[in-house]
Design a protein around this motif. Structure first.
Motif, PDB file in Angstrom:
ATOM      1  N   ARG A 163      14.322   1.125  -1.194  1.00  0.00           N
ATOM      2  CA  ARG A 163      12.906   0.885  -1.440  1.00  0.00           C
ATOM      3  C   ARG A 163      12.007   1.971  -0.854  1.00  0.00           C
ATOM      4  NH1 ARG A 163      11.873  -4.440  -2.818  1.00  0.00           N
ATOM      5  NH2 ARG A 163      13.706  -5.773  -2.817  1.00  0.00           N
ATOM      6  N   GLY A 164      12.601   2.900  -0.112  1.00  0.00           N
ATOM      7  CA  GLY A 164      11.803   3.981   0.456  1.00  0.00           C
ATOM      8  C   GLY A 164      11.411   3.791   1.903  1.00  0.00           C
ATOM      9  N   ALA A 165      11.913   2.752   2.565  1.00  0.00           N
ATOM     10  CA  ALA A 165      11.609   2.557   3.984  1.00  0.00           C
ATOM     11  C   ALA A 165      12.443   3.519   4.810  1.00  0.00           C
ATOM     12  CB  ALA A 165      11.895   1.115   4.394  1.00  0.00           C
ATOM     13  N   PRO A 166      11.819   4.364   5.650  1.00  0.00           N
ATOM     14  CA  PRO A 166      12.575   5.363   6.413  1.00  0.00           C
ATOM     15  C   PRO A 166      13.378   4.717   7.535  1.00  0.00           C
ATOM     16  CG  PRO A 166      10.257   5.443   7.016  1.00  0.00           C
ATOM     17  CD  PRO A 166      10.365   4.490   5.861  1.00  0.00           C
ATOM     18  N   ASP A 167      14.464   5.378   7.905  1.00  0.00           N
ATOM     19  CA  ASP A 167      15.358   4.866   8.932  1.00  0.00           C
ATOM     20  C   ASP A 167      15.871   6.047   9.737  1.00  0.00           C
ATOM     21  OD1 ASP A 167      17.248   2.589   9.944  1.00  0.00           O
ATOM     22  OD2 ASP A 167      18.589   4.242   9.414  1.00  0.00           O
ATOM     23  N   ALA A 168      15.689   6.003  11.076  1.00  0.00           N
ATOM     24  CA  ALA A 168      16.045   7.140  11.925  1.00  0.00           C
ATOM     25  C   ALA A 168      17.514   7.530  11.814  1.00  0.00           C
ATOM     26  CB  ALA A 168      15.666   6.848  13.374  1.00  0.00           C
ATOM     27  N   PRO A 169      18.466   6.584  11.884  1.00  0.00           N
ATOM     28  CA  PRO A 169      19.868   6.994  11.732  1.00  0.00           C
ATOM     29  C   PRO A 169      20.160   7.644  10.382  1.00  0.00           C
ATOM     30  CG  PRO A 169      19.739   4.825  12.747  1.00  0.00           C
ATOM     31  CD  PRO A 169      18.353   5.172  12.296  1.00  0.00           C
ATOM     32  N   LEU A 170      19.511   7.158   9.321  1.00  0.00           N
ATOM     33  CA  LEU A 170      19.717   7.779   8.012  1.00  0.00           C
ATOM     34  C   LEU A 170      19.171   9.205   7.990  1.00  0.00           C
ATOM     35  CD1 LEU A 170      18.889   4.922   5.457  1.00  0.00           C
ATOM     36  CD2 LEU A 170      21.137   5.895   5.994  1.00  0.00           C
ATOM     37  N   GLY A 198     -10.707  14.547 -12.888  1.00  0.00           N
ATOM     38  CA  GLY A 198      -9.319  14.517 -12.447  1.00  0.00           C
ATOM     39  C   GLY A 198      -8.388  14.133 -13.583  1.00  0.00           C
ATOM     40  N   GLN A 199      -7.107  14.199 -13.330  1.00  0.00           N
ATOM     41  CA  GLN A 199      -6.123  13.897 -14.360  1.00  0.00           C
ATOM     42  C   GLN A 199      -5.792  12.409 -14.356  1.00  0.00           C
ATOM     43  OE1 GLN A 199      -3.465  16.841 -15.565  1.00  0.00           O
ATOM     44  NE2 GLN A 199      -3.542  17.971 -13.652  1.00  0.00           N
ATOM     45  N   GLU A 200      -5.714  11.834 -15.518  1.00  0.00           N
ATOM     46  CA  GLU A 200      -5.421  10.405 -15.653  1.00  0.00           C
ATOM     47  C   GLU A 200      -3.918  10.217 -15.773  1.00  0.00           C
ATOM     48  OE1 GLU A 200      -7.715   8.988 -18.913  1.00  0.00           O
ATOM     49  OE2 GLU A 200      -9.635   9.266 -17.895  1.00  0.00           O
ATOM     50  N   LEU A 201      -3.276  10.099 -14.626  1.00  0.00           N
ATOM     51  CA  LEU A 201      -1.832   9.949 -14.554  1.00  0.00           C
ATOM     52  C   LEU A 201      -1.506   8.804 -13.608  1.00  0.00           C
ATOM     53  CD1 LEU A 201      -0.887  13.722 -14.061  1.00  0.00           C
ATOM     54  CD2 LEU A 201      -0.708  12.415 -16.189  1.00  0.00           C
ATOM     55  N   PRO A 202      -0.359   8.153 -13.784  1.00  0.00           N
ATOM     56  CA  PRO A 202       0.022   7.095 -12.843  1.00  0.00           C
ATOM     57  C   PRO A 202       0.348   7.678 -11.471  1.00  0.00           C
ATOM     58  CG  PRO A 202       1.814   7.559 -14.377  1.00  0.00           C
ATOM     59  CD  PRO A 202       0.621   8.324 -14.877  1.00  0.00           C
ATOM     60  N   GLY A 203       0.130   6.873 -10.439  1.00  0.00           N
ATOM     61  CA  GLY A 203       0.401   7.323  -9.091  1.00  0.00           C
ATOM     62  C   GLY A 203       1.880   7.202  -8.745  1.00  0.00           C
ATOM     63  N   MET A 204       2.367   8.130  -7.935  1.00  0.00           N
ATOM     64  CA  MET A 204       3.745   8.078  -7.439  1.00  0.00           C
ATOM     65  C   MET A 204       3.730   7.450  -6.050  1.00  0.00           C
ATOM     66  SD  MET A 204       6.969   8.462  -7.488  1.00  0.00           S
ATOM     67  CE  MET A 204       7.272   9.378  -9.004  1.00  0.00           C
ATOM     68  N   PRO A 205       4.335   6.273  -5.867  1.00  0.00           N
ATOM     69  CA  PRO A 205       4.341   5.642  -4.548  1.00  0.00           C
ATOM     70  C   PRO A 205       5.293   6.354  -3.596  1.00  0.00           C
ATOM     71  CG  PRO A 205       5.694   4.368  -6.054  1.00  0.00           C
ATOM     72  CD  PRO A 205       5.056   5.468  -6.879  1.00  0.00           C
ATOM     73  N   ALA A 206       4.994   6.259  -2.302  1.00  0.00           N
ATOM     74  CA  ALA A 206       5.914   6.778  -1.296  1.00  0.00           C
ATOM     75  C   ALA A 206       7.042   5.794  -1.035  1.00  0.00           C
ATOM     76  CB  ALA A 206       5.169   7.079   0.003  1.00  0.00           C
ATOM     77  N   ALA A 207       6.800   4.526  -1.334  1.00  0.00           N
ATOM     78  CA  ALA A 207       7.800   3.483  -1.138  1.00  0.00           C
ATOM     79  C   ALA A 207       7.416   2.287  -1.998  1.00  0.00           C
ATOM     80  CB  ALA A 207       7.888   3.072   0.332  1.00  0.00           C
ATOM     81  N   LEU A 208       8.378   1.453  -2.300  1.00  0.00           N
ATOM     82  CA  LEU A 208       8.101   0.214  -3.026  1.00  0.00           C
ATOM     83  C   LEU A 208       7.597  -0.848  -2.052  1.00  0.00           C
ATOM     84  CD1 LEU A 208      11.256   0.088  -5.344  1.00  0.00           C
ATOM     85  CD2 LEU A 208       9.003   1.108  -5.804  1.00  0.00           C
ATOM     86  N   ASP A 209       6.957  -1.859  -2.580  1.00  0.00           N
ATOM     87  CA  ASP A 209       6.389  -2.923  -1.756  1.00  0.00           C
ATOM     88  C   ASP A 209       7.508  -3.649  -1.002  1.00  0.00           C
ATOM     89  OD1 ASP A 209       5.045  -5.000  -0.619  1.00  0.00           O
ATOM     90  OD2 ASP A 209       4.127  -5.728  -2.467  1.00  0.00           O
ATOM     91  N   PRO A 210       7.521  -3.568   0.341  1.00  0.00           N
ATOM     92  CA  PRO A 210       8.605  -4.213   1.089  1.00  0.00           C
ATOM     93  C   PRO A 210       8.532  -5.735   1.050  1.00  0.00           C
ATOM     94  CG  PRO A 210       6.949  -3.351   2.584  1.00  0.00           C
ATOM     95  CD  PRO A 210       6.580  -2.869   1.208  1.00  0.00           C
ATOM     96  N   GLN A 211       7.380  -6.279   0.652  1.00  0.00           N
ATOM     97  CA  GLN A 211       7.226  -7.733   0.588  1.00  0.00           C
ATOM     98  C   GLN A 211       7.701  -8.318  -0.733  1.00  0.00           C
ATOM     99  OE1 GLN A 211       6.321  -9.162   3.388  1.00  0.00           O
ATOM    100  NE2 GLN A 211       6.018  -7.131   4.299  1.00  0.00           N
ATOM    101  N   ASP A 212       7.990  -7.451  -1.688  1.00  0.00           N
ATOM    102  CA  ASP A 212       8.413  -7.916  -3.012  1.00  0.00           C
ATOM    103  C   ASP A 212       9.914  -7.702  -3.172  1.00  0.00           C
ATOM    104  OD1 ASP A 212       8.766  -8.621  -5.636  1.00  0.00           O
ATOM    105  OD2 ASP A 212       7.397  -7.106  -6.462  1.00  0.00           O
ATOM    106  N   ALA A 213      10.666  -8.784  -3.025  1.00  0.00           N
ATOM    107  CA  ALA A 213      12.131  -8.676  -3.098  1.00  0.00           C
ATOM    108  C   ALA A 213      12.607  -8.291  -4.491  1.00  0.00           C
ATOM    109  CB  ALA A 213      12.773  -9.989  -2.673  1.00  0.00           C
ATOM    110  N   GLN A 214      11.782  -8.514  -5.503  1.00  0.00           N
ATOM    111  CA  GLN A 214      12.164  -8.222  -6.876  1.00  0.00           C
ATOM    112  C   GLN A 214      11.484  -6.952  -7.402  1.00  0.00           C
ATOM    113  OE1 GLN A 214      14.535 -10.126  -8.168  1.00  0.00           O
ATOM    114  NE2 GLN A 214      14.478 -11.359  -6.297  1.00  0.00           N
ATOM    115  N   ALA A 215      10.984  -6.139  -6.513  1.00  0.00           N
ATOM    116  CA  ALA A 215      10.260  -4.944  -6.952  1.00  0.00           C
ATOM    117  C   ALA A 215      11.151  -4.052  -7.803  1.00  0.00           C
ATOM    118  CB  ALA A 215       9.760  -4.165  -5.738  1.00  0.00           C
TER     119      ALA A 215
END
Length: 410
Positions: A163-170, A46-63
């Motif tokens: 941070r990538g957290a989905p929201d229905a109204p948005l 496989g290819q050695e590349l960094p992963g693309m997250p779907a969202a940032l860590d919601p528990q890390d306020a300083q992410a």
């Protein structure tokens, strides 16, 4: 030495009969390879590349935002081979079509997208990078890593927080904005666990106004594994008329980490897929149903460019009717673009997803030519074997002094 020569000739004829005949016409298009026979581009490693997250860590306020990748892909990944994009682009590239992407935003100046992204406000800032990653799969134009519709335009819309957290109204507001802008295709990369009345109305309006709506059939897998989750419907993928797309691995099955979903219409590559990000020239690896939905949205874009008279229902039917048959039908962009469907399908007279005959352009003539070639090979082999056997019989008769076999034994 005669017997080995005869055996070799006979074996050659047998092999010729077992192997498929070459097309009679030099310009007849090659049929797509069996999807399960296509290997990953980079073998087992496989290819050695960094992963693309779907969202940032919601528990890390300083992410921090996803950093720029310092690695670049050296080869075309398996997903683009599976989708046969090089052949698709010989027919159509999606020019003149606008795809609205509802996700984490898209960086307007991202590599391979420059000049074809419309984004304003929050949608122009993609801290996570996921929306830009998906935009590259839809409409990217880069060496070895082109999207399905490399000449289409992207309308970036935010359906999540920073941070990538989905929201229905948005998401609902984004779908309404896409409809107001006249988007031809609306791709929703997020999947919500509960149905929202505002989103339901927004999707229905988008379809009435002529947009093809494509959505991830399930949320992208979380960072860490957890207990098994029962299959359920996610939204807006579960809305009537929305094309719900799930992710698959090269074997054609869903990844082990994928969340099970109900009402899936199509499967598309969604594991180990390569694309770019909002910062720098490097590449990332990504996966999930959102990735598969991006590939399906790009396919909807090239179908709209190739068949501008098709209604949204007819486009969805074309994508499902031309898919490779499997437990979950597998997306086939080349067939979706080139297949000849009955007139009632292209006019939107048949309900989306309803069964109907599908003819892939030129394959019938190729099959007839292959059948004739096989017949000629069979006749030729029969003649050769008859001559060889005659020579063998004459030689044996001469050695017996032209006596019958029984008399020679006496």
């Amino acid at each position: 030495m005669r017997r080995p020569a005869r055996l070799l000739a006979g074996a050659g004829c047998a092999a010729a009969l077992l192997l498929p005949a070459a097309p009679a016409l030099a310009d007849a298009p090659a049929l797509p390879a069996h999807p399960r026979a296509v290997p990953a581009a980079d073998g087992k490693k496989g290819q050695e590349l960094p992963g693309m997250p779907a969202a940032l860590d919601p528990q890390d306020a300083q992410a921090a935002c996803t950093p720029a990748s310092k690695a670049t892909a050296k080869k075309q990944d398996w997903s683009r081979q599976r989708l046969d994009l090089d052949r698709v682009h010989e027919h159509v590239t999606g020019a003149g079509v606008t795809v609205a992407l509802v996700d984490t935003g898209v960086a307007p100046g991202a590599a391979g997208l420059d000049g074809r992204v419309t984004a304003s406000g929050d949608a122009a800032e993609d801290c996570v990078g996921h929306g830009t990653f998906l935009a590259g799969l839809i409409a990217g134009d880069g060496l070895r890593l082109s999207g399905v519709a490399p000449r289409a335009r992207i309308l970036a819309l935010r359906g999540t927080d920073r941070r990538g957290a989905p929201d229905a109204p948005l998401v609902a507001a984004a779908v309404r904005a896409a409809t107001g802008a006249g988007a031809d295709v609306i791709a929703v990369g997020v999947a919500l666990p509960r149905r929202d009345a505002g989103l339901t109305r927004a999707v229905a309006e988008a379809r009435r106004e002529g947009a093809v709506v494509v959505a991830a059939a399930a949320p992208d897998p979380p960072r860490t594994g957890g207990a098994d989750v029962p299959a359920r419907t996610y939204w807006p993928a579960g809305e009537p008329g929305v094309l719900a797309v799930a992710d698959m691995v090269p074997a054609g099955t869903r990844p082990r980490s994928a969340l099970p979903a109900l009402g899936v219409d199509l499967a598309a590559p969604g594991a180990g897929v390569v694309s770019g990000g909002p910062r720098g020239e490097g590449h990332y690896l990504g996966g999930g149903a959102s990735v598969a939905a991006a590939y399906a949205a790009g396919t909807a874009a090239v179908v709209r460019a190739a068949h501008p008279g098709d209604s949204p229902d007819a486009v969805v039917h074309r994508l499902t009717a031309t898919a490779y048959p499997a437990d979950i039908p597998q997306l086939d962009p080349y067939a979706a673009v080139t297949a000849v469907l009955p007139a009632q399908d292209t006019a939107g007279g048949r309900a989306a997803g309803a069964p109907g005959p599908v003819t892939v352009r030129d394959t019938a003539a190729a099959d007839r030519a292959a059948g004739r070639a096989t017949l000629f090979v069979a006749l030729g082999c029969a003649a050769i074997l008859a001559v060889l056997w005659s020579g063998y019989a004459v030689t044996r008769a001469r050695s017996r002094g032209w006596r019958p076999p029984a008399a020679a034994e006496d």
